[in-house]
Design a protein around this motif. Sequence first.
Motif, mmCIF file in Angstrom:
data_model
loop_
_atom_site.group_PDB
_atom_site.id
_atom_site.type_symbol
_atom_site.label_atom_id
_atom_site.label_comp_id
_atom_site.label_asym_id
_atom_site.label_seq_id
_atom_site.Cartn_x
_atom_site.Cartn_y
_atom_site.Cartn_z
ATOM 1 N N UNK A 1 30.937 -20.654 -8.869
ATOM 2 C CA UNK A 1 30.756 -20.173 -7.419
ATOM 3 C C UNK A 1 31.845 -19.134 -7.603
ATOM 4 N N UNK B 1 35.839 -31.327 -6.568
ATOM 5 C CA UNK B 1 35.010 -30.443 -5.853
ATOM 6 C C UNK B 1 34.003 -30.917 -4.915
ATOM 7 N N UNK B 2 34.055 -31.050 -3.685
ATOM 8 C CA UNK B 2 33.114 -31.893 -2.982
ATOM 9 C C UNK B 2 32.126 -30.659 -2.761
ATOM 10 N N UNK B 3 32.388 -29.469 -2.623
ATOM 11 C CA UNK B 3 31.384 -28.530 -2.633
ATOM 12 C C UNK B 3 30.354 -28.150 -3.362
ATOM 13 N N UNK C 1 50.053 -24.001 -6.468
ATOM 14 C CA UNK C 1 49.587 -25.503 -6.834
ATOM 15 C C UNK C 1 48.430 -25.351 -7.946
ATOM 16 N N UNK C 2 48.296 -26.052 -8.782
ATOM 17 C CA UNK C 2 47.196 -25.857 -9.801
ATOM 18 C C UNK C 2 45.855 -26.193 -9.056
ATOM 19 N N UNK C 3 44.914 -25.470 -9.086
ATOM 20 C CA UNK C 3 43.569 -25.893 -8.605
ATOM 21 C C UNK C 3 42.421 -25.064 -9.458
ATOM 22 N N UNK C 4 41.595 -25.716 -10.353
ATOM 23 C CA UNK C 4 40.885 -24.887 -10.966
ATOM 24 C C UNK C 4 39.549 -24.466 -10.023
ATOM 25 N N UNK D 1 46.331 -31.266 -9.720
ATOM 26 C CA UNK D 1 45.801 -29.685 -10.596
ATOM 27 C C UNK D 1 44.795 -30.209 -11.675
ATOM 28 N N UNK E 1 35.985 -23.235 -9.348
ATOM 29 C CA UNK E 1 34.653 -23.513 -10.183
ATOM 30 C C UNK E 1 33.946 -22.464 -10.925
ATOM 31 N N UNK F 1 41.539 -31.112 -10.419
ATOM 32 C CA UNK F 1 41.009 -30.756 -9.070
ATOM 33 C C UNK F 1 39.398 -30.234 -9.112
ATOM 34 N N UNK G 1 28.053 -29.470 1.217
ATOM 35 C CA UNK G 1 28.347 -29.128 -0.361
ATOM 36 C C UNK G 1 27.138 -28.048 -0.393
ATOM 37 N N UNK G 2 27.287 -27.088 -1.483
ATOM 38 C CA UNK G 2 26.503 -26.312 -1.987
ATOM 39 C C UNK G 2 25.267 -26.980 -2.441
ATOM 40 N N UNK H 1 23.098 -23.981 -6.892
ATOM 41 C CA UNK H 1 23.888 -24.215 -8.046
ATOM 42 C C UNK H 1 23.021 -24.010 -9.322
ATOM 43 N N UNK I 1 34.596 -25.388 4.717
ATOM 44 C CA UNK I 1 34.467 -25.761 3.359
ATOM 45 C C UNK I 1 35.882 -26.569 3.169
ATOM 46 N N UNK J 1 35.040 -19.789 -6.673
ATOM 47 C CA UNK J 1 35.832 -20.081 -5.511
ATOM 48 C C UNK J 1 36.381 -21.337 -5.766
ATOM 49 N N UNK J 2 37.679 -21.662 -5.098
ATOM 50 C CA UNK J 2 38.285 -23.061 -5.292
ATOM 51 C C UNK J 2 37.732 -24.090 -4.521
ATOM 52 N N UNK J 3 38.027 -25.193 -4.766
ATOM 53 C CA UNK J 3 37.536 -26.438 -4.010
ATOM 54 C C UNK J 3 37.811 -25.984 -2.323
#
Lengths: 415, 721
Positions: free
Chosen positions: B168, A353-355, B160-163, A346, B165, A349, B505-506, B511, B282, B170-172
Motif C-alpha cells: 500500500x 501492521x494491523x491495516x 523511528x524505524x518503521x517499514x 522498527x 508496507x 513493525x 483493516x484493508x 490487498x 488508521x 503507507x506506514x502502519x
Amino acid sequence: MPDTQALVSEFVLKLKRRKVEGSHATARQTAELLRSVISQQRIPHTNQAAHLIEAVKVVGEQLISANPVELAVGNIVRRVLHIIREEDLSLATTAVGGLGLSADSDDDEDAERDDRTLLSATAVAAASRSTLRAPALHTLLEDIPDSAAAPHTPSSGGESEGKSKSDKSVRSRKLKHDVIEAINELLEDIDTCHEQIAEQAVEHIHQNEVILTLGRSRTVMEFLCAAKEKKRSFRVFVAEGAPRYQGHVLAKELVARGLQTTVITDSAVFAMISRVNMVIVGAHAIMANGGVIAPVGLNMVALAAQRHAVPFVVVAGSHKLCPLYPHNPEVLLNDLRSPSELLDFGEFSDCMDYGIGSGAPLHVVNPAFDYVPPKLVSLFITDTGGHNPSYMYRLIADYYSADDFVVQRRTALGS
Amino acid sequence: MAQKKGVREDADELSHVPLQAVLLADSFAQKFRPITMERPKVLLPLVNIPMIDYSLAWLESAGVEEVFVFCCAHSKQIIDYLDKSEWLSLPKFTVTTIESHDSVSAGDALRLVYERNVIHGDFVLISGDTVSNMSLTQALQDHKDRKKKDSNAIMTMVIKKSKPSSLTHQTRLGNDELVMAIDPHTKELLYYEDKVDAADGMVTLDKGFLLDNSAIKVHNDKEDCYIDICSPEVLSLFTDNFDYQHLRRHFVKGLLVDDIMGYKIFTHEIHSSYAARVDNFRSYDTISKDIIQRWTYPLVPDIQFSGNRPIKLERQGIYKGSEFSSDIQLSRSAQIGPFTLVGSGTSIGDYSKISNSVIGEGCSIGSNVSIEGSYIWDNVTIRDGCQLNHALVCDGVVIKSGVVLEPGVVLSFKVVVGPQFPVPAYSKVSLLPQPTNQDSDEELEYADSGSRILDITSLNRALEVPNGELSRSSDNAEVGVAGVGYIWSVCEGGHEEEWRHSVAPIPANKIAELRKAPIEPDTPKLEILPAARVKPDVETSDSDDDPATDDPCDFDKEVEATFLRAVHEGVDQEHVIIEVNSLRLSYNMASLDCASAIFWSVMKLALETSHCTEGELFRNAVSAITTWRDLLRHYLQSIDEEIEIIMKFEEMCLESAKDFAPVFAKILHILYDKDVLTEEAILSWASEKEGADASDKIFVNQSQIFIEWLKEAEEEDDEEE
C-alpha cells in the motif's frame, strides 16, 4: 496539612510513573514519607492512635494504589501501622501496669521482673493475653540477639520512660515521639539489611563452591562479596537475566571485587546446574506462604535446582516480607512491561501492521516477575537469620498486625 | 574576555531555563471529521483516556516543566477539561493555555506563541495527539551540543524505524511513505518528502548533496514521530516567513531548500521507546492496539497516569475496569476475547462476543451482540443482535437491535441507528449535516485561510440550529426507522481512498488487487527509486478482469525514464533497446507502442531542454532526432509504426506539448530527411486524414506544402523509371 499533601502527591506521582526503581529505594522513601506525615499530623487528646492510624491509612491507600505491583510500599505502610499499634499498646500497658502496680515501685525492678518473666513461656503467654499482644516467638528464642528489634525495643523504651504516665498531653507527644523513633529504627533496619544479611554469608558459602545467581540483586552482590572478603574462594555463575540483562551489571561488579565470575545465558541454566553447589538469588517480594515473587526466569532456575537437589536460597531484607498470600485478589502478581525490551519495534513493525490484517499480528509478552512456589525454596536469608519457607507466616506475624493486612478503603469505611 | 563571559552566561542560562514545550491542541486537519465537529481531537479518548493526557503525561515524565497548550478549535472545551484535570495542580509542572480563534495552521499558532514571548530557550514542539514514552534527555543533550558548535542547528526531529508496507506504500500508521535523506555521520536531515508521487515513484535528489556530503543515506523505512526539539529561532523563522503554514510541508522543506540562511535540521532516531501520532483513523486503530499491547509502557491503561479509573489487566491482554468503582455486569455466557478493554460500569448481555475491541464506561450491550475490532466510547447503548465490525462509535450513540455496522463505519456523538439497519462500509454518520462548502478539493485539509474561516462559520451555524429538531424532522430515513443522523457523503474520489485511513483493516480484496498490480522489472540503476509504482485506486479498481488496461500510461513513463537515463548517464543505445524490449514484454505491449513511446520521449527531451523561441525549440528537436535516429529507426520497422508516431506527434502537439504545434511541418520534414519516416508513411497519413473534419486536419494543412512536394517527388521518381 498542605505540606505533607504535596510530598505525598509528589511521591504518588513518582510511583505512578514507575520512577522509583527497586524495593529498597521504594521502602526507604515510603518510610520517610510516612514519618513526615506522622510528625506533621496534629492529633487530638483522645484516641490518638486511631487518629494516627487513620492518617497513615489514607496516605497508604494512595501509595499502594499508585503502584500495586511494588509490594514494598504496602509492606512499609503496614509496618508503620503496626508500629503505631504497638506503641499505643505499650503506652496503655505501662499506664495500666503502672496504675496496677504500687506507685512507688522502682521502674528498674519492674523491668527486671519483666525480664524474668520472659524466661517462662507460660508467663509470657499470660502476660500477652493480659496485654492483648500476640506472643512473639522471637522473645522465646533467647539465642537470637536483638531479634524483632523494631517492635520490641521501642516498647521496652516506652516502659522505661513510663514514669510520667498520668499527664495526657505528655502522653500524646510521647506516642508521636515513640512512633517516629520506631520508624527511624525501621529506616535504619532497611538501610542495614544488606550488611546484616551479608554477615551470614560465611555460614552458607564454603570453600571452592560454585554459586549460581540470576539477574542482579544488591543483596546477592553484597552477600557474595562479604564471603569473598572473609577469604572464601568460590566461583559464581551469573545468568544474564533477559530481557533486562542485569546479570551483566552484576558480573561487572563481581569482577571488580575480584570474584571468579562466569556469565551464562538464561537458557544454559539447566546445563550448568549440575555443577552448582548452591543457587543464591534475590527476590521482589516474599509472600506469607513462603512463595517468592522474583525476576522472570527464576522459576525455571528453581525447578532446575530442585531436579538436581541443589539448595535454592533466597536472600531478602525484611521489608520484602509481604503479609499477603499470592492467591489474594489484592495482590497484583505481575507487571507486564513494554515489549520493546524484548525486540526492536522498527525491525518488527511490518509484523504489526494491523491495516494489512493478515489475521495474526505479532504479540509480545514481557512479564517482569515469576512466582516461585514455597516448595522450591530451600532457605530464606533475611536480616534476622535463615528461615524455612513454612516459617514465613510466623515471621510476618511479628512484623505486622492482622488488622492491617487490608489497607483499602473498605476497611477504612468499616472501621 | 567578553566573549568568554558571554559563553558562560549562555551556559548558565541554559541550565536555569526550565524546559518548555508547546503542545498544539489542534491538528489543523479534518481527518477526524465528523467527530471533530463536536469535540476537539485531543479530547477524543484513546483506549478510554483523552489523547492530550498521553501527551501531557509524557511531557511531565520527560522532565518538561512548562507546557503551553495552544488551542484553537473548540478551545473552550479544552480549557474546561484542563481546568478540571489534575494537570494544573502538579508540582513542578505548569500548564498554560494559549487561546486563539483565527489560527488556521501550525504556522499561525507558532507565530502567536512568538508574539506572546513566553518561550525563552529550547522547547519541545508536539501536537496534542502524540503518544510516546521516549526519554528526552539524550535528544536534548545532542541538540544543545550541536547548537553550541553550530548556531544554525535549530531543530532536532525525532524519527523511528518503521517499514512501510510494500503493497500500500503507507506506514502502519496510515501515513504516506516518507523518504528522507540523512547524513549518516552528523545525522543532518538533507531531504524530506512525504508525498512521494505514487505515479512515477521517483525521488529527485539535488546533485549538490553528493558534492557537499561524504555520505548520504536515503531512507524510506523511517517514520516521522512529529516530536521536534526546537531552538527559539524556529518561532522567529515562522514569523519572518508568514507564508509557512504546515510544519513539515512548508517549514522543514523550506529550511532544507533555503541556502541563504543555512539553517540545519538534525534527526534523532529512537529505538527502544515508542512515539507515534494519531493522525487518521488508521493510526487511531494502530496506536490503540500498541497501547493495549503495552508498547507505550508505562502509559498503559492499568497504570493510572492521569487520574483515569483503575483498570485491571487479566490474562491474554484483557483489561477490565476495576470492581471497586462500579461493577461491570458481565453475563456468564458473554465471551470477552483477547486484547480487549472493558470500562467500568458497562454491562454485557448473554452470548455476546467481544474481541480486539475497546469498550468505554457506562455502556450497555445487549445479548447476542458481536463486536470485533471496534472502538466504543462511553455511554453507548447497543441492543440485542447487533454486529459491529471494525467500527468507531462515539459517546451516547444508540444502536437499535439487529443493526449491522460494516467495517470502517464511524458513528459520531449521539447518533441513533434504527433497528435492522445495515450501515454501509466506511460511512460516517453525524447529527450535524455535512458542511456544504466541503468540496472535493484536496487542499481542504490544509485549507487556506479564506475557506477555513468559512468552514468555521458554517459549522457554527450548524451548531446553532437545535440538533434534534433539524435532524429528526428531515433525515429519519438516512439511518433507518427512528434513526437520527446524517450520513456524510464522502467527497468524490475520496471513497477510493477511504480504505487507506479507516479503522478497519484493508479488505482482503484490496490487498489481492494490490498484489496483482504490475511487478516492476528490475532496474538496478535506480537505487533511489522506491518501488512506489502502484497506481492506486482510480485505475486499479476497474482492472480486476484485465490487469493490462491501466498500463499504457505507466509504460510510457517507464520508457521515458529508461530513455532519460540513457541520455543523462550515457547508456549505450543497445542497452536501451534491451531494456525497452523487456519493458514491452512485462507490460505486454506491441512494438507499435514502443515506437510511439520512444518517439514521445525523444520529443519530450527536446521540449524540456531549455528554449526561448520556436527556432531554438526546433534546433533542439533536430539535435535530439539526429542523436537518437538509430534508436527510432530500430523501432520503425513498418509503415504502420511510422504512421503511429506521426499520429502520436500530432496528439502531442494538440495536448501535452503545444509548443511543437507551430513547427510541426518543419519537424516532419526533418524526420523525413533523417530517414526516420518514409514518404509512403507520410503520404498514407495524409490520405488517411483527408476524410477527417477540419479540426483534425490542422497539421495536415500545415504540412500541405511538404506533402505536395513529396507527391511531386514521387511522381518524378515514377516518371524517371
